[in-house]
Structures are given as structure tokens and as C-alpha cells.
Enzyme design. Structure first.
Site, short mmCIF file in Angstrom:
data_model
loop_
_atom_site.label_atom_id
_atom_site.label_comp_id
_atom_site.label_asym_id
_atom_site.label_seq_id
_atom_site.Cartn_x
_atom_site.Cartn_y
_atom_site.Cartn_z
N ASP A 64 0.91 -1.37 0.04
CA ASP A 64 -0.11 -0.13 0.06
C ASP A 64 0.75 1.30 -0.25
O ASP A 64 0.35 2.32 -0.48
CB ASP A 64 -0.90 -0.01 1.19
CG ASP A 64 -0.29 -0.29 2.43
OD1 ASP A 64 0.97 -0.43 2.52
OD2 ASP A 64 -0.74 -0.26 3.57
N HIS A 65 2.16 1.12 0.39
CA HIS A 65 3.00 2.27 0.45
C HIS A 65 3.73 2.81 -0.84
O HIS A 65 3.64 3.76 -1.40
CB HIS A 65 4.09 2.27 1.58
CG HIS A 65 3.55 2.24 3.18
ND1 HIS A 65 2.42 1.66 3.44
CD2 HIS A 65 3.77 3.36 3.95
CE1 HIS A 65 2.45 1.99 4.59
NE2 HIS A 65 2.97 2.95 5.37
N ASP A 119 4.11 -1.07 11.43
CA ASP A 119 3.49 0.18 11.00
C ASP A 119 2.94 0.92 11.92
O ASP A 119 2.23 0.14 12.87
CB ASP A 119 2.36 0.24 9.93
CG ASP A 119 2.33 1.70 9.41
OD1 ASP A 119 2.75 1.98 8.18
OD2 ASP A 119 1.42 2.17 10.00
N ARG A 379 -0.72 12.82 10.21
CA ARG A 379 0.51 13.27 10.61
C ARG A 379 0.84 14.61 9.59
O ARG A 379 0.48 14.59 8.44
CB ARG A 379 1.88 12.36 10.35
CG ARG A 379 1.87 11.32 11.37
CD ARG A 379 2.96 10.52 11.23
NE ARG A 379 2.92 9.84 12.43
CZ ARG A 379 3.33 8.20 12.29
NH1 ARG A 379 3.60 7.55 11.42
NH2 ARG A 379 3.25 7.69 13.49
N SER A 533 6.73 7.49 12.89
CA SER A 533 6.86 6.02 12.15
C SER A 533 7.45 5.06 12.80
O SER A 533 8.40 5.48 13.53
CB SER A 533 7.05 6.26 11.04
OG SER A 533 7.97 5.30 10.26
N ARG A 535 9.34 3.10 11.28
CA ARG A 535 10.38 2.49 10.30
C ARG A 535 11.70 2.20 11.14
O ARG A 535 12.38 3.42 11.57
CB ARG A 535 10.52 3.78 8.94
CG ARG A 535 10.70 4.80 9.83
CD ARG A 535 10.87 6.08 8.47
NE ARG A 535 9.49 6.30 8.03
CZ ARG A 535 9.03 7.30 7.72
NH1 ARG A 535 10.01 8.48 7.58
NH2 ARG A 535 7.70 7.75 7.41
C1 MIC Z 1 4.10 6.54 8.20
O1 MIC Z 1 2.63 6.89 8.25
O2 MIC Z 1 4.81 7.34 8.67
C2 MIC Z 1 4.34 5.31 7.64
C3 MIC Z 1 4.94 5.34 6.45
O3 MIC Z 1 3.12 4.36 7.53
C4 MIC Z 1 5.00 4.57 8.68
C5 MIC Z 1 6.06 3.11 8.16
C6 MIC Z 1 7.09 3.40 7.21
O4 MIC Z 1 7.68 4.27 7.55
O5 MIC Z 1 7.04 2.70 6.26
C7 MIC Z 1 4.74 4.15 10.17
O6 MIC Z 1 3.54 4.86 10.45
O7 MIC Z 1 5.06 3.30 10.85
FE1 SF4 Z 2 -0.18 4.69 5.07
FE2 SF4 Z 2 1.25 5.59 7.36
FE3 SF4 Z 2 -0.20 7.27 5.91
FE4 SF4 Z 2 -1.60 5.32 7.13
S1 SF4 Z 2 -0.34 6.95 8.08
S2 SF4 Z 2 -2.02 6.12 5.18
S3 SF4 Z 2 -0.06 3.78 6.99
S4 SF4 Z 2 1.52 6.28 5.02
#
Ligand code: MIC
Ligand code: SF4
Length: 640
Positions: A64-65, A119, A379, A533, A535
Site C-alpha cells: 500500500d505504501h 507500521d 501526520r 513512524s 520505520r
Molecule cells: C507513516 O505513516 O509514517 C508510515 C509510512 O506508515 C510508517 C511506516 C514506514 O515508515 O514505512 C509508520 O507509520 O510506521
Molecule cells: Fe499509510 Fe502511514 Fe499514511 Fe496510514 S499514516 S495512510 S499507513 S503512510
């Protein structure tokens, strides 16, 4: 004494330790989820553990990313992940099927179960009464191998919701209110549990908006009871067989109780650049808007988008606004099409994107220079949209849609429209984009494109570490600062040497080269370092650059665990004021680390440049100390 929901689920799943606030416990994980941007690492780690098949009740790998395919990398990663799922017994949710959290809620979540996801928004499952926790990929790999997930026994904050929301005030405004009350580090070490009369009027997707964005409090997770409303949702998803009632006992004791009367709420926004910078929409009214983005795992359910369609129906968006909409899942997308709402969105001028994270993670749709962008996401960290000088406001779908029409921030409560929308009795069920696990995957060959590089591994901890302060940063540094995402960098998630070139680029573009030139060193930071995140690249890439320890006033939970997992020392100042006495470029020495870690939590830091000594704390469990000493969780696991 009665139990909270959290205590009930933790007790049911306890494998190691005792439930005593703050003490480390290990819990059994029933379900796991990964997404493609963190999943490649998680599965490389699972492969390194060496089991033939996952040991969980259910594990799902979502794409999905990384769905914007501007080169071969993302498509290669997808093929890798699909072959991994086939080999090791996972469900595979194909690109286009939707955002992991939305799909998991619809098709897999189960009240009372534990879910660990790579995630940070995994707590979305709390909307269904799951104990759903975000973690680094390595922790998820260990859970897939049947190992316990370790966490500090959380405190439980009870939020008593009374009353009922007024028209055009939404569950997004509830979580924005909670963020105003608790702030982005107010939830660290805590689970947020919702209860009270007000729950009766909140559907599962609305509850999930709240638990999803509870991640922005730094909380371990958030959870709602599983009740008649949960049952109805599961019935409508054809999955009532997984329903079980799960309520907190009447005489349970919360560590803190917060009262929120839903009648008192009004539409809110999180202003730049933090989800807890809360303003009322009334106070922002009239501000010119350049972009509106509706979607993400926070606010892209069927009912969210039906309400948006009802607002946009028969109208045209403001000529100076670009409106993008990404439905949260294929189920949502198909139902919008079938029920005729998609046409209202399209004809208003909305640009419809695929069901994926998209602009939320900077995968396209970066706003224009100095733009104001209204987003229904969770975010608004600096630079995350892809445009550094853009101002991102996080709002409800209703506020977003109304403002897309007027071109300025507009208070939706002044609308005369009736957009009330009932939850469907039956969702459209078609899992044709979910590939179930094979009975036996042993013959499957893993597809490994050139972007998939082997996992770097750390060395065991040295007794003395000398190095330079490579960077000094302030409070609330996010993992987006440390390891940025976006369309250019995200495709490098399975290639640590390449992605490491981008560490801290939004703060200091020379960081990576400096770290390599100096042969590593230290990072110094303020409070809540590594929020956001999950990550693990925000630990793994600095480790690759030679960073040995991170010294802060405090850490965010997931990032601290990720540092430990990759053998980096998470240290905090015993006296916070010592932060002021260290500068970038200072040469520091940590002495007698191994014996200090054995004997307690205190570690001496010598600032050779300033000729000073400071006391630091290494506030982690004995098990975590052994992991850091071994050079990370993989070394540690192999050694036992
Ligand atoms: C995000 O919303 O920051 C992400 C991208 O979903 C991350 C995961 C990632 O960095 O791949 C998260 O929320 O953990
Ligand atoms: Fe995707 Fe993270 Fe955004 Fe949710 S917050 S839509 S998991 S990038």
C-alpha cells in the site's frame, strides 16, 4: 478488583513476566501485519531466523505504501513480498486492495486478539477491540516466528466519552481534542482505553479513526470495547463468527481518567507542523487553501467518503483548489462506485487516486510552494508532504470537503445540508485481491530483484566508545526527520547503503557523508526523539553510518526499541540541563560500558572537548541490555 480491557487481553496473552506497571512483559502475538515499505526488511529478517513457515494464527503482507512505480524498485519489492507470502504461509494483499489498516479492520481483525504490525498505525485495530501494537520489522519477524513481543507493562488511561457529537463534528475532532489534552508524548508507556455512554453513537470506522491517530500521542495503543456495534460491523462484513463481547469490568481501575463530553466539541485542526498543535476551525476560518487531500488510514472509510460525496454532489470545487481523494480500500472504492457516490466525487472535480497511502507518505501530490494543504490524515510533520514550505492542517473529511468548495478554511457546522449516513447493513465482500496462503510453500522460489540488498549486521558492543557528536537536534524529532520518506527515497527501503545517504537530509544534508568521514559517532537530541513512524530504517541506516549511541532527554517507544534491536545504545541525560553543555563536533567518550550495563543503568560520559563529565542513564531491561551488547537482536537470537 476488576480489570480494564487492556489488562484482560494482556493477561490472556502473557508469556513472560508479571503485569506490574513499567515492568517488562512478553506477550503472545496472534496476528501480524506488514506493509511493503517496512515489510521487505521484516521478511529478510524472518528469512534470517530460518523457519519454514510463520507460526502466528494469521499473518498478512500488504502492498500500500510504495505504489508509485517510477522505476523498477517498487515493483521488484512487490514481487519479492508476494513470493515470500507464498513460501512462508501468509495472506498477500495485492497493490490496489487498499491501505493495510483499513483492509485489516474490514477483513481480518478480531476482538480480543493481539496484532503486531510493522507500521505505527497498527492500533487502528483497537477500533474492533483488538490489542493492536505498532513495532519495528524485526520485532514483527520474531512474532511471526512465534516469539513473544516484549513491552513495558503500560499504564491505562481511561477516556470517558459522554453525550453525542453535533452534526458535522466528527470522531476526527475527538482524537484532535485528545491530542490537545495529552500532546504528542502524553501517551508514551500508556494504553488509551475508551468507555462511556458516548460510545453508543460511534461506529467501528469512527472508533478506528480515534485509535489510529492515537499513535500520534506516542501511546502503546488505544482500544475500544467490543460491543453490539462491533457485532453489527462484523455481521456487515460477513464475519460475525469472530465476534466476542469484550468489556472492561465496572470496577476496574484506570491510572488516570479523562472526561470528554461530545456535545462540547467543535471542528478542530492540527496546525503545522505537529499533530498536537490544535486550533479550532472557527479560529482558522477564511484562510486560503490550495490543496485538499482526503484519504489515508485515518479517514477513508465508506461512510467518510459518502459524506464527502454528499457535500460535493452537484457542485464544483473552487478553481484554486486541487482536491485529491484516495479511498481506503478496494471494498470502499467498489461500494462508492456501485452506490453511485463516485460520480459525485468525479463530477465535482476531485482527482481520484488509487486505494493506497499516496500523498500521506509523500508518494505524489506534493503541494505547491508555500501552499496551505488540508488533509484528513494523521501526520503533518515538517517536510512529510514533499514540499518543505507547505503548511499542512489535519482536519475531518467534512471540514476538508466543505473547504474544497469554498477555497478557504470553512466551518462545516454552518452547512444546512443533511449528510447523515447509516452504516451499510452489508458491505460488498470480494476478496479477489487477497491471495490466501498455500498449504505447502516449500517449493516456492523467492524472487529477489537487484534493489534487495542483504541486511547489514552490527558488531557486538565495545567496552569504550569514542566519537564525535555528529548532530545535535531539538525536541520531538520525528522518524521523518531522521529517515525521510517520499517518492524518491521510499523505493530504497530494501537497500540500506543507498537509503543511508538520506539520513537527516531535511535537517542537515551533509550528515550522512560526515558520519562516514568521521567513522561514526553520536546523535544528541531533546525529548521524544524518534516519534512517529515505526520505520526501523531510522535506526538501521544510522547504524550503517557508524552511529553507536543516541543521547537524548527522552525517546519515543518504537524508535527506542528499534535502536536496541540494531545494537545502538539509547541513552538519556540524568540531568537534562547537560544537554545544553554538549555541542555538535564535541568529542565524547563512553567508558566501561560493559561493566556499567551489568551493574545498573548509569553510564559515565566524558566530553573530551569541554573537559567535563556527565551521568547518563540506559533505561532498558536486562534482556535489552544483552541485545545491545550482542550488537542487536539478530546476533542475540543466533547466540542463544
Ligand atoms: C507513516 O505513516 O509514517 C508510515 C509510512 O506508515 C510508517 C511506516 C514506514 O515508515 O514505512 C509508520 O507509520 O510506521
Ligand atoms: Fe499509510 Fe502511514 Fe499514511 Fe496510514 S499514516 S495512510 S499507513 S503512510
Amino acid at each position: 478488583m476488576g480489570k480494564t480491557l487492556t489488562e484482560k487481553i494482556l493477561t490472556d496473552h502473557l508469556m513472560v513476566g508479571e503485569l506490574k506497571k513499567g515492568q517488562e512483559i512478553g506477550i503472545r502475538i496472534d496476528q501480524t501485519l506488514t506493509q511493503d515499505a517496512t515489510g521487505t526488511m521484516a521478511y529478510l529478517q524472518f528469512e534470517a531466523i530460518g523457519l519454514p513457515r510463520v507460526k502466528t494464527e494469521l499473518s498478512v503482507s500488504y502492498i500500500d505504501h510504495n505504489t508509485l512505480q517510477t522505476g523498477f524498485e517498487n515493483a521488484d519489492d512487490h514481487a519479492f513480498l508476494q513470493s515470500i507470502a507464498a513460501k512462508y504461509g501468509l495472506y498477500f494483499s495485492r497493490p490496489g486492495n487498499g491501505i493495510c489498516h483499513q483492509v485489516h479492520l474490514e477483513r481480518f481483525g478480531q476482538p480480543g486478539k493481539t496484532l503486531l504490525g510493522s507500521d505505527s498505525h497498527t492500533p487502528t485495530g483497537g477500533g474492533l477491540g483488538m490489542l493492536a501494537i505498532g513495532a519495528g520489522g524485526l520485532d514483527v519477524a520474531v512474532a511471526m516466528a512465534g516469539g513473544p513481543f516484549y513491552l513495558a507493562t503500560p499504564e491505562v488511561i481511561g477516556i470517558n466519552l459522554s453525550g453525542q457529537l453535533k452534526p458535522f463534528v466528527t470522531s476526527k475532532d475527538i482524537i484532535l481534542k485528545v491530542l490537545e489534552l495529552l500532546g504528542v508524548k502524553g501517551g508514551v508507556g500508556k494504553v488509551i482505553e475508551y468507555f462511556g455512554e458516548g460510545l453508543k453513537s460511534l461506529t467501528v470506522p469512527e472508533r478506528a479513526t480515534i485509535t489510529n491517530m492515537g499513535a500520534e500521542l506516542g501511546a502503546t495503543t488505544s482500544i475500544f470495547p467490543s460491543d453490539e456495534i462491533t457485532k453489527k460491523f462484523l455481521e456487515a462484513q460477513n464475519r460475525v463468527f469472530v465476534y466476542r463481547e469484550l468489556l472492561a469490568d465496572n470496577d476496574c481501575k484506570y491510572d488516570q481518567i479523562i472526561e470528554i463530553n461530545l456535545n462540547d466539541l467543535e471542528p478542530l485542526a492540527a496546525a503545522p507542523h505537529s499533530p498536537d498543535n490544535i486550533k479550532t476551525i472557527a479560529s482558522l476560518e477564511g484562510m486560503k487553501v490550495n490543496q485538499v487531500a482526503i484519504g489515508s488510514c485515518t479517514n477513508s472509510s465508506y461512510t467518510d467518503l459518502v459524506k464527502v460525496a454528499k457535500i460535493l454532489k452537484g457542485k464544483t470545487i473552487n478553481p484554486e483548489v486541487s482536491l485529491v481523494i484516495s479511498p481506503g480500500s478496494k471494498q470502499v472504492f467498489e461500494m462508492l462506485a456501485k452506490d453511485g457516490y463516485l460520480v459525485d466525487l468525479i463530477s465535482s472535480g476531485a482527482r481520484i487516486l488509487e486505494s493506497a497511502c499516496g500523498p500521506c507518505i509523500g508518494m505524489g501530490q506534493a503541494p505547491s510552494t508555500n501552499a496551505v494543504s488540508l488533509r484528513t490524515f494523521n501526520r503533518n510533520f515538517f517536510g512529510r508532504s514533499g514540499t518543505k514550505d507547505a503548511s499542512i492542517y489535519l482536519v475531518s473529511p467534512e471540514t476538508a470537503a466543505v473547504s474544497a468548495l469554498t477555497g478557504v478554511i470553512t466551518n462545516p457546522t454552518k452547512q444546512k445540508l443533511d449528510i447523515s449516513t447509516n452504516m451499510p447493513e452489508h458491505f460488498l465482500i470480494d476478496d479477489n485481491m487477497i491471495i490466501p496462503p498455500l498449504a505447502d510453500g516449500s517449493e516456492v522460489k523467492i524472487i529477489r530483484g537487484p534493489n534487495i540488498k542483504p541486511l547489514p549486521v552490527n558488531n557486538p558492543l565495545d567496552n569504550n566508545i569514542k566519537g564525535e557528536v555528529l548532530i545535535k537536534v531539538e525536541d520531538n524529532i520525528t522518524t521523518d526527520h531522521i529517515m525521510p520518506a517520499g517518492a524518491k527515497i521510499l523505493p530504497l527501503r530494501s537497500n540500506i547503503p543507498e537509503i543511508a545517504k538520506y539520513v537527516f537530509t531535511s535537517v542537515d544534508k551533509d550528515f550522512s557523508q560526515r558520519a562516514l568521514d568521521k567513522n561514526g559517532g553520536f546523535i544528541v537530541a531533546g525529548h521524544n526523539y524518534g516519534q512517529g513512524s515505526s520505520r526501523e530504517h531510522a535506526a538501521l541506516a544510522p547504524m550503517y553510518l557508524g552511529v553507536k549511541a543516541v543521547i537524548t532527554k527522552s525517546f519515543a517507544r518504537i524508535h527506542k526499541a528499534n535502536l536496541v534491536n540494531f545494537g545502538l545504545l539509547p541513552l538519556t541525560f540524568k540531568n537534562e540541563s547537560d544537554y545544553e553543555n554538549i555541542d555538535q563536533g564535541d568529542i565524547l567518550t563512553l567508558k566501561d560500558l560493559l561493566s556499567s550495563l551489568k551493574n545498573g543503568n548509569e553510564i559515565k560520559l566524558i566530553n573530551e572537548t569541554k573537559n567535563k563529565e556527565y551521568e547518563l542513564l540506559c533505561d532498558i531491561s536486562d534482556r535489552a541490555k544483552d541485545i545491545v551488547t550482542a550488537g542487536g537482536l539478530l546476533n542475540y537470537t543466533k547466540g542463544i
